[in-house]
Design an enzyme around this catalytic site. Structure first.
Site, PDB file in Angstrom:
ATOM      1  N   ASP A 136      11.170  -5.837  -3.160  1.00 55.44           N
ATOM      2  CA  ASP A 136      10.645  -7.123  -2.678  1.00 55.44           C
ATOM      3  C   ASP A 136       9.297  -7.406  -3.350  1.00 55.44           C
ATOM      4  O   ASP A 136       8.280  -7.469  -2.683  1.00 55.44           O
ATOM      5  CB  ASP A 136      10.512  -7.105  -1.142  1.00 55.44           C
ATOM      6  CG  ASP A 136       9.677  -5.924  -0.628  1.00 55.44           C
ATOM      7  OD1 ASP A 136       9.464  -4.939  -1.383  1.00 55.44           O
ATOM      8  OD2 ASP A 136       9.207  -5.977   0.527  1.00 55.44           O
ATOM      9  N   HIS A 194       2.250   3.046  -1.985  1.00 56.50           N
ATOM     10  CA  HIS A 194       3.512   3.250  -1.261  1.00 56.50           C
ATOM     11  C   HIS A 194       4.722   3.327  -2.217  1.00 56.50           C
ATOM     12  O   HIS A 194       5.455   4.319  -2.242  1.00 56.50           O
ATOM     13  CB  HIS A 194       3.767   2.083  -0.294  1.00 56.50           C
ATOM     14  CG  HIS A 194       2.685   1.836   0.701  1.00 56.50           C
ATOM     15  ND1 HIS A 194       2.503   2.620   1.813  1.00 56.50           N
ATOM     16  CD2 HIS A 194       1.733   0.866   0.771  1.00 56.50           C
ATOM     17  CE1 HIS A 194       1.497   2.131   2.530  1.00 56.50           C
ATOM     18  NE2 HIS A 194       1.009   1.079   1.916  1.00 56.50           N
TER      19      HIS A 194
HETATM   20  O1  LIG Z   1      -0.161  -4.216   6.871  1.00 54.32           O
HETATM   21  C1  LIG Z   1       0.899  -4.396   6.272  1.00 54.32           C
HETATM   22  N1  LIG Z   1       1.810  -5.258   6.737  1.00 54.32           N
HETATM   23  C2  LIG Z   1       2.959  -5.491   6.064  1.00 54.32           C
HETATM   24  N2  LIG Z   1       3.299  -4.877   4.935  1.00 54.32           N
HETATM   25  C3  LIG Z   1       2.431  -4.006   4.431  1.00 54.32           C
HETATM   26  C4  LIG Z   1       1.234  -3.723   5.048  1.00 54.32           C
HETATM   27  N3  LIG Z   1       0.602  -2.819   4.316  1.00 54.32           N
HETATM   28  C5  LIG Z   1       1.405  -2.540   3.278  1.00 54.32           C
HETATM   29  N4  LIG Z   1       2.497  -3.267   3.349  1.00 54.32           N
HETATM   30  C6  LIG Z   1       3.657  -3.269   2.445  1.00 54.32           C
HETATM   31  O2  LIG Z   1       4.713  -2.653   3.164  1.00 54.32           O
HETATM   32  C7  LIG Z   1       5.146  -1.465   2.490  1.00 54.32           C
HETATM   33  C8  LIG Z   1       4.638  -0.225   3.196  1.00 54.32           C
HETATM   34  O3  LIG Z   1       4.800  -0.328   4.547  1.00 54.32           O
HETATM   35  C9  LIG Z   1       4.653  -1.580   1.093  1.00 54.32           C
HETATM   36  O4  LIG Z   1       5.627  -2.220   0.294  1.00 54.32           O
HETATM   37  C10 LIG Z   1       3.408  -2.430   1.216  1.00 54.32           C
HETATM   38  O5  LIG Z   1       3.200  -3.249   0.108  1.00 54.32           O
END
Ligand SMILES: O=c1[nH]cnc2c1ncn2[C@@H]1O[C@H](CO)[C@@H](O)[C@H]1O
Length: 320
Positions: A12, A244
């Site tokens: 994504d 991540h």
């Molecule tokens: O605070 C957040 N809210 C939503 N998505 C997030 C946040 N921080 C990182 N990611 C995104 O979600 C995945 C890891 O959980 C990663 O793809 C990151 O880019």
């Protein structure tokens, strides 16, 4: 020479997805045989556009992109899109021109099931977003769970807080029903959760090194990383960003970078803990039948060689 490990990246994009895709393309141990797209950091239509764009930047338009689901497995349309992490265009508000290429006719689910049956046991799916496409593949083809080599997924928060709320990590929260289908499918699943990825930080200093290198990917990423750094600074007060998606790709490329434990994972699908991943280590035989009884085991990553991961990410992006 041994055959390269075939990988399909379900993605994504997303700033850390862009890093992960470039990293996979620069990893001689694997052959990227396709990208499939999903909502999460952006809506699915934009994910497809960004996936095509990133392959054009990389000069790898030979790699097919198959568009995935626009809704959750329960046909939910109220999606939680993390544009506040990645920018409204998903790539750091750079407003790149539209890609020239198009996705293939096949859907993500069709592509996943076809490739798994063409190369049984040989394809690894690296799932970097909500697990809708993978769950749909499991539901539409009863042989998929055994045909797929491994599903290495970025998802969950094992014995640590989530990042959407204290209970849930973003990818699992995006489609908890799909995640529970994947975890209980009997496929060879390796989950890389926040307990791992929050140990792997790209610092301001690392970003400066990327900027100073001549690497094509390093240069591109430095343009888009600002928004991602800004978000981490505001949300976590860190001078660095969590890697991540790149960590998850490297767990598939070189499993010796992590260690894992085996047990049963179920996902909470309702209530205030919707999206919680709960691991049962099978060390106690419960008197009653539980929702974890008789479910297949999966692997959950519990340690990571974080300096080695950051080093590999840096080296590969700078030499590109
Ligand atoms: O605070 C957040 N809210 C939503 N998505 C997030 C946040 N921080 C990182 N990611 C995104 O979600 C995945 C890891 O959980 C990663 O793809 C990151 O880019």
């Amino acid at each position: 020479m041994a055959e390269l490990k075939k990988i399909i990246i379900d993605t994504d994009p997303g700033i850390d997805d862009a890093m992960a895709i470039f990293l996979a393309l620069e990893s001689p141990e694997v052959e990227v045989i396709g990208l499939t797209t999903i909502y999460g950091n952006v809506y699915t239509t934009l994910a497809t556009r960004n996936a095509l764009h990133l392959l054009e930047i990389a000069g790898r338009t030979d790699i097919p992109v198959a568009e995935g689901s626009h809704v959750t497995i329960t046909k939910g349309t109220k999606l939680r899109i993390a544009d506040f992490v990645h920018g409204t265009d998903g790539l750091g508000n750079q407003n790149f021109p539209p890609p020239k290429g198009k996705p293939i006719e096949q859907s993500a689910t069709e592509f996943l099931t076809e490739q798994a049956s063409l190369y049984p046991g040989q394809v690894t799916v690296v799932a970097l977003g909500p697990l809708t496409n993978i769950a749909l593949a499991i539901q539409s083809d009863p042989a998929f769970a055994k045909n797929i080599g491994q599903i290495v997924l970025l998802g969950g928060a094992f014995a640590v807080n989530g990042n959407v709320n204290p209970a849930a990590e973003a990818n699992i929260f995006g489609d908890p029903d799909a995640a529970d289908i994947v975890f209980t499918s009997g496929a060879d699943v390796l989950a890389v959760g926040l307990n791992i990825t929050h140990q792997v930080v790209l610092t301001d200093c690392d970003r400066d090194k990327l900027a100073q290198s001549n690497g094509k990917f390093a240069q591109y990423l430095c343009k888009i990383l600002d928004v991602y750094f800004g978000y981490h600074h505001d949300a976590y007060s860190t001078k660095g960003v969590y890697l991540h998606d790149p960590t998850t790709v490297l767990a598939a490329v070189d499993p010796s970078l992590i260690t894992c434990v085996e047990g049963v994972v179920r996902v909470q699908t309702i209530g205030i803990t919707r999206g919680l991943t709960l691991f049962y280590n099978k060390q106690k035989r419960f008197g009653e039948v539980t929702e974890w009884s008789d479910k297949p085991s999966v692997k959950v990553a519990v340690t990571v060689d974080a300096p080695a991961v950051v080093k590999l990410v840096m080296e590969r992006l700078m030499k590109s």
